[in-house]
Design a protein around this motif. Structure first.
Motif, mmCIF file in Angstrom:
data_model
loop_
_atom_site.group_PDB
_atom_site.id
_atom_site.type_symbol
_atom_site.label_atom_id
_atom_site.label_comp_id
_atom_site.label_asym_id
_atom_site.label_seq_id
_atom_site.Cartn_x
_atom_site.Cartn_y
_atom_site.Cartn_z
ATOM 1 N N GLN A 167 0.809 -1.225 0.000
ATOM 2 C CA GLN A 167 0.000 0.000 0.000
ATOM 3 C C GLN A 167 0.839 1.271 0.000
ATOM 4 O O GLN A 167 0.283 2.379 -0.001
ATOM 5 C CB GLN A 167 -0.924 -0.004 1.225
ATOM 6 N N ASP A 168 2.142 1.098 0.006
ATOM 7 C CA ASP A 168 3.025 2.268 -0.032
ATOM 8 C C ASP A 168 2.696 3.103 -1.270
ATOM 9 O O ASP A 168 2.624 2.592 -2.389
ATOM 10 C CB ASP A 168 4.488 1.806 -0.083
ATOM 11 N N GLU A 169 2.473 4.362 -1.079
ATOM 12 C CA GLU A 169 2.079 5.240 -2.183
ATOM 13 C C GLU A 169 3.185 5.390 -3.220
ATOM 14 O O GLU A 169 2.927 5.614 -4.403
ATOM 15 C CB GLU A 169 1.690 6.621 -1.652
ATOM 16 N N VAL A 170 4.420 5.232 -2.789
ATOM 17 C CA VAL A 170 5.539 5.316 -3.718
ATOM 18 C C VAL A 170 5.703 3.964 -4.417
ATOM 19 O O VAL A 170 5.944 2.948 -3.773
ATOM 20 C CB VAL A 170 6.856 5.679 -2.989
ATOM 21 N N GLN A 171 5.525 3.931 -5.739
ATOM 22 C CA GLN A 171 5.640 2.692 -6.508
ATOM 23 C C GLN A 171 7.122 2.355 -6.698
ATOM 24 O O GLN A 171 7.834 3.028 -7.445
ATOM 25 C CB GLN A 171 4.950 2.842 -7.867
ATOM 26 N N LEU A 172 7.565 1.328 -6.009
ATOM 27 C CA LEU A 172 8.982 0.965 -6.010
ATOM 28 C C LEU A 172 9.335 0.043 -7.168
ATOM 29 O O LEU A 172 8.488 -0.706 -7.659
ATOM 30 C CB LEU A 172 9.328 0.271 -4.691
ATOM 31 N N GLN A 173 10.582 0.101 -7.590
ATOM 32 C CA GLN A 173 11.087 -0.891 -8.526
ATOM 33 C C GLN A 173 11.137 -2.247 -7.819
ATOM 34 O O GLN A 173 11.169 -2.324 -6.587
ATOM 35 C CB GLN A 173 12.491 -0.504 -9.008
ATOM 36 N N ASP A 174 11.164 -3.317 -8.608
ATOM 37 C CA ASP A 174 11.068 -4.650 -8.013
ATOM 38 C C ASP A 174 12.159 -4.927 -6.988
ATOM 39 O O ASP A 174 11.889 -5.494 -5.923
ATOM 40 C CB ASP A 174 11.116 -5.726 -9.111
ATOM 41 N N ASP A 175 13.394 -4.527 -7.275
ATOM 42 C CA ASP A 175 14.473 -4.813 -6.333
ATOM 43 C C ASP A 175 14.314 -4.029 -5.037
ATOM 44 O O ASP A 175 14.554 -4.546 -3.942
ATOM 45 C CB ASP A 175 15.837 -4.556 -6.966
ATOM 46 N N GLU A 176 13.850 -2.768 -5.154
ATOM 47 C CA GLU A 176 13.610 -1.969 -3.949
ATOM 48 C C GLU A 176 12.414 -2.511 -3.163
ATOM 49 O O GLU A 176 12.425 -2.563 -1.927
ATOM 50 C CB GLU A 176 13.351 -0.504 -4.333
ATOM 51 N N MET A 236 11.415 -5.651 -3.087
ATOM 52 C CA MET A 236 11.793 -6.881 -2.420
ATOM 53 C C MET A 236 12.702 -6.622 -1.227
ATOM 54 O O MET A 236 12.656 -7.368 -0.236
ATOM 55 C CB MET A 236 12.477 -7.835 -3.416
ATOM 56 N N LYS A 237 13.503 -5.566 -1.294
ATOM 57 C CA LYS A 237 14.345 -5.237 -0.132
ATOM 58 C C LYS A 237 13.472 -4.920 1.085
ATOM 59 O O LYS A 237 13.741 -5.376 2.191
ATOM 60 C CB LYS A 237 15.243 -4.045 -0.465
ATOM 61 N N LYS A 238 12.395 -4.176 0.844
ATOM 62 C CA LYS A 238 11.477 -3.857 1.945
ATOM 63 C C LYS A 238 10.758 -5.108 2.447
ATOM 64 O O LYS A 238 10.521 -5.265 3.641
ATOM 65 C CB LYS A 238 10.446 -2.821 1.491
ATOM 66 N N VAL A 239 10.416 -6.010 1.509
ATOM 67 C CA VAL A 239 9.742 -7.252 1.895
ATOM 68 C C VAL A 239 10.671 -8.108 2.746
ATOM 69 O O VAL A 239 10.264 -8.652 3.780
ATOM 70 C CB VAL A 239 9.269 -8.031 0.645
#
Length: 515
Positions: free
Chosen positions: A447-456, A458-461
């Protein structure tokens, strides 16, 4: 050094003055040619390719032994075809009514598959060769030397033999002119004429030099053709390679009877179907054909599976999880820095190439994991891959999708996963408080409003399950992914998390995970 280049270099050393290297293989069209038979052809093909790359001119011949007798009814053939046992394959009707003969049906089926691999040898149809009279001089010669042939054959047998049997021995099959079966009793060979009676009642005396209904027995026919075609290399199955096997016998016959040197020989082992351990057989129905395998694998992957093994190494063919493993291995080697690969692997890849240049196609495992989630729509698979930064032409994606769908639906239906229609409340209730916190954390990242690139992303995940102990952290992460798959797909595994996200969609994922 790769085995194909070793054989090629041995041949060059053995025949330093030879202009053309004739390499041979052959199969009897007794039924659908299976992937075990394919090893016969592909072994010769790799040696021919290696000779070419070493600058030598070659002739690759493939003999269809369609003048052999029909010995046994395969499982998939109408039982009424038992009436044709004893006739040559080339003279039996097509069992499916679509070709000119029994032999023609299975020959064309296999030849079409070979073209997919870029394998186009000179096909020799032995029924035509025998009918043409091409071998009649050799047949007459073998009949004149029939007692010497008998002695050679008996030297390789432990059974009792007698002078009477030696007198009655003829190294040929004769097909009756009336019933076309080989149920013939030969009375004599005299003045180059053969007299015989068939069980159907027909009797005849023919001039062998003009005959079209005589075929040499296998262990005489094989060495005779080595001499006629001037073959320098031919492989053979393990059953032909024992101390009393066909090759040893034929090697002596070609030297003693036909005054010719036997070709260099390479024995190959059998291929089994995973889970059975049984040798493939056309008659038993225990087989996988190249045509079937090509519906799942690309030609290059199949060729690589054969090229990477020594011919005398047995291996099995599986169409379960092995498919993912085989594709992944081939993709990894193909995309690696070739300088860093072992020489044998580099050579195996080179020998397996069907088209010049490299094609960029999506990974099979990625496509197979996405496909069921997007209702098997190739265009949607392309869109999902595009969102992960992988751009492909639709046609390239369709090709992989077709093979992946066939595999999933026909060989691995348990992997056809669907997205849950509603929340899995029962499973969620079984989670520990810590595991529920992980799920909440994952929903938060979604739900993060900032749409992250896949690698970023997954880092948060990965950070959701953070602990200082690396091993515990890895186990926690695997557990989190398993929970996500269960809540979304009702399965404990699935596509990589970014692929799952792009396949299912952010909103739908949140709806299934938020409790």
């Amino acid at each position: 050094m790769h085995w194909a280049y070793r054989i090629a270099e041995d041949l060059i050393r053995k025949y330093p003055e030879r202009e053309t290297f004739v390499c041979a293989s052959g199969i009897s069209p007794s039924g659908s040619v299976h992937i075990g038979n394919f090893r016969e052809v592909v072994t010769t093909y790799f040696v021919v390719k290696a000779l070419h790359q070493l600058g030598k001119k070659t002739r690759f011949i493939f003999s269809w032994d369609d003048f052999d007798r029909f010995r046994k009814l395969p499982k998939n053939i109408d039982p009424t075809f038992e009436q044709y046992i004893g006739m040559p394959y080339s003279e039996i009707p097509c069992p499916f009514g679509c070709h000119s003969s029994y032999a023609d049906h299975f020959e064309k089926e296999f030849e079409q598959s070979l073209r997919e691999f870029g394998i186009v040898p000179d096909f020799i149809y032995q029924s035509k060769e025998y009918h043409s009279g091409r071998y009649n001089t050799q047949i007459v010669h073998a009949l004149h030397n029939r007692k010497q042939i008998y002695d050679i054959l008996m030297n390789f047998k432990s059974s009792e033999h007698s002078m009477e049997e030696r007198e009655r021995f003829y190294p040929i099959n004769v097909y009756c002119e009336v019933c076309r079966k080989d149920t013939v009793n030969i009375h004599r060979f005299q003045d180059e004429r053969l007299s015989y009676t068939c069980s159907c009642g027909h009797l005849n005396s023919i001039e062998v030099a003009q005959a079209t209904n005589i075929k040499l027995n296998w262990k005489v026919d094989w060495p005779m053709r080595w001499m006629v075609e001037d073959v320098v290399f031919e492989p053979g199955g393990r059953d032909h390679s024992s101390s009393t096997g066909s090759y040893r016998v034929s090697k002596e016959i070609v030297a003693e009877i036909f005054n010719h040197q036997a070709p260099q020989y390479e024995p190959y082992d059998f291929i089994s179907i995973k889970g059975t351990g049984a040798k493939m057989s056309s008659s038993s129905g225990n087989n996988i054909t190249p045509e079937e395998l090509l519906k799942v694998y690309t030609p290059e992957v199949i060729l690589f599976m054969f090229a990477k093994y020594q011919p005398n190494a047995p291996f099995h063919i599986g169409l379960d999880e092995d498919v993912i493993r085989n594709y992944t291995e081939f993709e990894r080697f193909s995309q690696a820095d070739q300088v860093l690969l072992k020489e044998e692997i580099r050579s195996a890849l080179d020998l397996s190439a069907v088209n010049s240049g490299t094609r960029r196609v999506p990974r099979f495992s990625h496509v197979a994991s996405i496909l069921p989630l997007v209702n098997f729509e190739a265009s949607l698979v392309r869109d999902v891959l595009g969102r992960t930064g992988e751009e492909y032409a639709l046609e390239e994606v369709r090709e992989v999708c077709a093979r992946a769908e066939y595999w999933l639906r026909n060989w691995c239906p348990e992997k056809v996963l669907g997205v849950n229609e509603q929340k899995n409340q029962e499973y969620y209730a079984s989670l520990t408080d810590t595991e529920k916190e992980w799920v909440v954390g994952f929903v938060g990242v979604l739900q993060d409003e900032v749409q992250l690139q896949d690698d970023e992303f997954m880092k948060k995940v990965y950070d959701i399950c953070h602990v200082d102990n690396p091993k515990v952290k890895r186990n926690n992460q695997k557990r989190l992914f398993s929970i996500i798959y269960q809540l979304v797909l009702n399965h404990n595994s699935g596509p990589r998390i970014p692929l799952l996200l792009h396949s299912v969609g952010r909103e739908r994922l949140v709806a299934l995970l938020q409790h």
